[in-house]
Design an enzyme around this catalytic site. Structure first.
Site, PDB file in Angstrom:
ATOM      1  CG  HIS A  92      -2.328  38.471  -9.485  1.00  0.00           C
ATOM      2  ND1 HIS A  92      -3.202  37.864 -10.349  1.00  0.00           N
ATOM      3  CD2 HIS A  92      -2.806  38.255  -8.237  1.00  0.00           C
ATOM      4  CE1 HIS A  92      -4.177  37.310  -9.636  1.00  0.00           C
ATOM      5  NE2 HIS A  92      -3.954  37.537  -8.353  1.00  0.00           N
ATOM      6  CD  GLU A  94      -6.760  37.869 -11.673  1.00  0.00           C
ATOM      7  OE1 GLU A  94      -6.742  39.089 -11.420  1.00  0.00           O
ATOM      8  OE2 GLU A  94      -7.447  37.055 -11.012  1.00  0.00           O
ATOM      9  CD  GLU A 164      -2.327  34.706  -5.230  1.00  0.00           C
ATOM     10  OE1 GLU A 164      -3.271  34.855  -4.469  1.00  0.00           O
ATOM     11  OE2 GLU A 164      -2.199  35.360  -6.280  1.00  0.00           O
ATOM     12  N   GLY A 170      -9.843  32.150  -7.356  1.00  0.00           N
ATOM     13  CA  GLY A 170     -11.239  32.436  -7.693  1.00  0.00           C
ATOM     14  C   GLY A 170     -12.072  31.208  -8.052  1.00  0.00           C
ATOM     15  CB  SER A 210     -10.201  29.551  -3.197  1.00  0.00           C
ATOM     16  OG  SER A 210     -10.544  29.709  -4.554  1.00  0.00           O
TER      17      SER A 210
END
Ligand code: PGA
Length: 248
Positions: A92, A94, A164, A170, A210
């Site tokens: 991911h 993040e 992504e 987000g 999103s």
């Protein structure tokens, strides 16, 4: 059937997960989509207990890149599997950014996940700067090739790729359907070139970034994707069940 993966990220205590599942279950239509809830490590056992027999799968959000016990504070594949998860998110953005996870680490994690019979949800995607300088395809290719290095073609059956774009996570901003379709074509081509045409066609690819109640119907019309990865909008059970309902 489309696959919808919920990524709770670092949200929800066990009490909150329990309330969520109790709210979701009566509204969940089994035939509508294949659901994977990626809950925090702390909630995997509880989720397994509550979801057993419902058809909803459980995923972890990370896995240690070592298997040897000398990694204080980490969680390895056999522990995740034993708690009742069948999936794990790897790579991911993040984690790539905050925890400096590079292609080599991600590749190790994927191999350990597969060794422990966990299916991998591999996240890849470009930054806004990379998109603006037309580097998306190059970035996607490098991330994919690093991640899948040394795997056998039959292992791809246990890998789901989640495209992504980092700038879409987000932020409420999303690519155009055509842009997603084009990038997914690139993803399938990289897999086809590195493995086989059949592998490129067969591999499951999701879109994430999103996704919400309003845009799920139009995203689900994109022909070459197999489903969606939903972060923020999955956190409310009513909202998430509405997303599942709106999938086409
Ligand atoms: P988002 O997150 O749906 O809140 O954009 C997606 C993700 O982080 O996987």
């Amino acid at each position: 059937m489309k696959k919808i993966v919920a990524n709770f990220k670092m949200n929800k205590t066990n009490n909150e997960v329990k309330d969520y599942i109790m709210k979701l279950l009566p509204k969940y239509e089994k035939d509508k989509a294949e659901i994977v809830l990626c809950v925090p490590f702390t909630a995997i056992t509880l989720s397994k207990f509550l979801l057993d027999g419902t058809g909803i799968n459980i995923g972890a959000q990370n896995i240690c890149d070592e298997d040897d016990g000398k990694s204080t504070g980490e969680i390895c594949g056999s522990m995740i599997k034993n708690c009742g998860a069948d999936y794990v998110i790897v790579g991911h953005s993040e984690r790539r950014v905050k925890f400096k996870e590079n292609g080599r680490i991600i590749n190790k994690k994927i191999k350990l996940a597969l060794k422990n019979r966990l299916k991998v949800i591999l996240c890849i995607g470009e930054t806004l700067a990379e998109k603006n300088t037309l580097k998306t395809n190059e970035v996607i290719k490098t991330q994919l090739e690093d991640a899948l290095k040394g795997l056998y073609e039959n292992e791809l059956d246990n890998i789901v790729i989640a495209y992504e774009p980092i700038w879409a996570i987000g932020t409420g901003k999303t690519p155009l359907a055509k842009e997603i379709e084009n990038t997914v074509k690139v993803i399938r081509k990289v897999v086809a070139d590195d493995f086989s045409d059949k592998a490129g066609e067969k591999i499951e690819v999701l879109y994430g970034g999103s996704v919400d109640v309003k845009n799920i119907a139009s995203f689900s019309k994109i022909k070459n994707i197999n489903g969606m990865l939903v972060g923020g909008a999955s956190l409310d059970a009513d909202n998430f069940s509405q997303i599942i309902k709106n999938i086409r």
